[in-house]
Scaffold this motif. Structure first.
Motif, mmCIF file in Angstrom:
data_model
loop_
_atom_site.group_PDB
_atom_site.id
_atom_site.type_symbol
_atom_site.label_atom_id
_atom_site.label_comp_id
_atom_site.label_asym_id
_atom_site.label_seq_id
_atom_site.Cartn_x
_atom_site.Cartn_y
_atom_site.Cartn_z
ATOM 1 N N LEU A 1 -2.774 18.200 0.143
ATOM 2 C CA LEU A 1 -2.380 16.822 -0.135
ATOM 3 C C LEU A 1 -3.379 16.166 -1.082
ATOM 4 C CD1 LEU A 1 -0.540 14.379 0.291
ATOM 5 C CD2 LEU A 1 -1.886 13.828 2.341
ATOM 6 N N ASN A 2 -4.659 16.309 -0.798
ATOM 7 C CA ASN A 2 -5.677 15.707 -1.664
ATOM 8 C C ASN A 2 -5.585 16.236 -3.098
ATOM 9 O OD1 ASN A 2 -6.816 14.040 0.299
ATOM 10 N ND2 ASN A 2 -8.205 15.638 1.003
ATOM 11 N N GLU A 3 -5.379 17.539 -3.245
ATOM 12 C CA GLU A 3 -5.262 18.120 -4.586
ATOM 13 C C GLU A 3 -4.017 17.603 -5.308
ATOM 14 O OE1 GLU A 3 -5.436 22.367 -4.062
ATOM 15 O OE2 GLU A 3 -7.627 22.346 -3.834
ATOM 16 N N ALA A 4 -2.895 17.501 -4.591
ATOM 17 C CA ALA A 4 -1.662 16.992 -5.214
ATOM 18 C C ALA A 4 -1.858 15.555 -5.684
ATOM 19 C CB ALA A 4 -0.499 17.089 -4.223
ATOM 20 N N LEU A 5 -2.525 14.750 -4.877
ATOM 21 C CA LEU A 5 -2.755 13.347 -5.246
ATOM 22 C C LEU A 5 -3.684 13.241 -6.454
ATOM 23 C CD1 LEU A 5 -3.135 11.697 -1.734
ATOM 24 C CD2 LEU A 5 -1.179 11.569 -3.262
ATOM 25 N N ALA B 1 -7.651 7.760 -4.652
ATOM 26 C CA ALA B 1 -8.490 7.041 -3.694
ATOM 27 C C ALA B 1 -7.801 5.797 -3.142
ATOM 28 C CB ALA B 1 -9.818 6.661 -4.350
ATOM 29 N N ARG B 2 -6.831 5.260 -3.867
ATOM 30 C CA ARG B 2 -6.128 4.051 -3.418
ATOM 31 C C ARG B 2 -4.960 4.357 -2.473
ATOM 32 N NH1 ARG B 2 -6.951 2.593 -8.952
ATOM 33 N NH2 ARG B 2 -4.814 3.168 -9.445
ATOM 34 N N VAL B 3 -4.673 5.636 -2.286
ATOM 35 C CA VAL B 3 -3.539 6.043 -1.454
ATOM 36 C C VAL B 3 -4.042 6.466 -0.079
ATOM 37 C CG1 VAL B 3 -1.701 7.760 -1.210
ATOM 38 C CG2 VAL B 3 -2.203 6.770 -3.457
ATOM 39 N N GLU B 4 -3.406 5.946 0.960
ATOM 40 C CA GLU B 4 -3.736 6.386 2.314
ATOM 41 C C GLU B 4 -3.126 7.763 2.519
ATOM 42 O OE1 GLU B 4 -2.999 5.305 6.992
ATOM 43 O OE2 GLU B 4 -2.527 3.793 5.474
ATOM 44 N N THR C 1 0.851 -1.177 0.000
ATOM 45 C CA THR C 1 0.000 0.000 0.000
ATOM 46 C C THR C 1 0.894 1.238 0.000
ATOM 47 O OG1 THR C 1 -0.102 0.080 2.421
ATOM 48 C CG2 THR C 1 -1.837 -1.176 1.267
ATOM 49 N N VAL C 2 0.322 2.363 -0.405
ATOM 50 C CA VAL C 2 1.053 3.629 -0.411
ATOM 51 C C VAL C 2 0.421 4.561 0.613
ATOM 52 C CG1 VAL C 2 1.695 5.672 -1.756
ATOM 53 C CG2 VAL C 2 1.718 3.408 -2.829
#
Length: 140
Positions: free
Chosen positions: A66-70, A80-83, A31-32
């Motif tokens: 962080l959400n925007e960068a991802l 959505a797959r990244v914690e 997982t990431v």
């Protein structure tokens, strides 16, 4: 299944590190965990700034960043797959702490801070010396 920790501050090099970590996780089945760390400005610097609004929430700002960068780098499905982990504290110390029990720690060579002429930034240099797992430093 293990965990790959990656430091993401939104800089170009951290986005490259994020993409590298995601590709590595696809190969290993790990997982990431994307980590963004923030700190209040130093007191002397902050005293030169006008007062912050009472409702200012730096944790929320860091979370949105962080959400925007991802999402910008991985798309909504990939993000959505990244914690996502957002922590108050020094970036280098936070990443060393998050490296405990991880299979791998991935960072960009330099983030937003630091001098362009240096090979490694202060965070990447610190984590290569103190992380409790292997470290990959992604260069340009």
């Amino acid at each position: 299944m293990g965990r790959i920790v990656v430091g993401v501050d939104g800089s170009d090099q951290s986005i490259k590190a994020l993409r590298w970590a995601v590709r590595q996780a696809e190969l290993t089945g790990d997982t990431v965990e994307a980590v963004n760390s923030w700190e209040y400005p130093a007191t002397s610097w902050a005293s030169m700034m006008p007062g912050l609004p009472e409702d200012f929430d730096p944790q929320a700002v860091a979370t949105v960043a962080l959400n925007e960068a991802l999402e910008e780098s991985l798309g909504a499905e990939g993000a959505a797959r990244v914690e996502k982990v957002v922590v108050i504290g020094n970036a280098a110390l936070t990443l060393v702490e998050r490296s405990k029990g991880a299979e791998l720690l991935v960072v960009g060579a330099r983030g937003y801070s630091g001098f362009r002429a240096t090979l490694l930034g202060s965070v990447s240099l610190h984590v290569t010396q103190h992380a409790t797992c292997p470290v990959t430093v992604v260069h340009e």
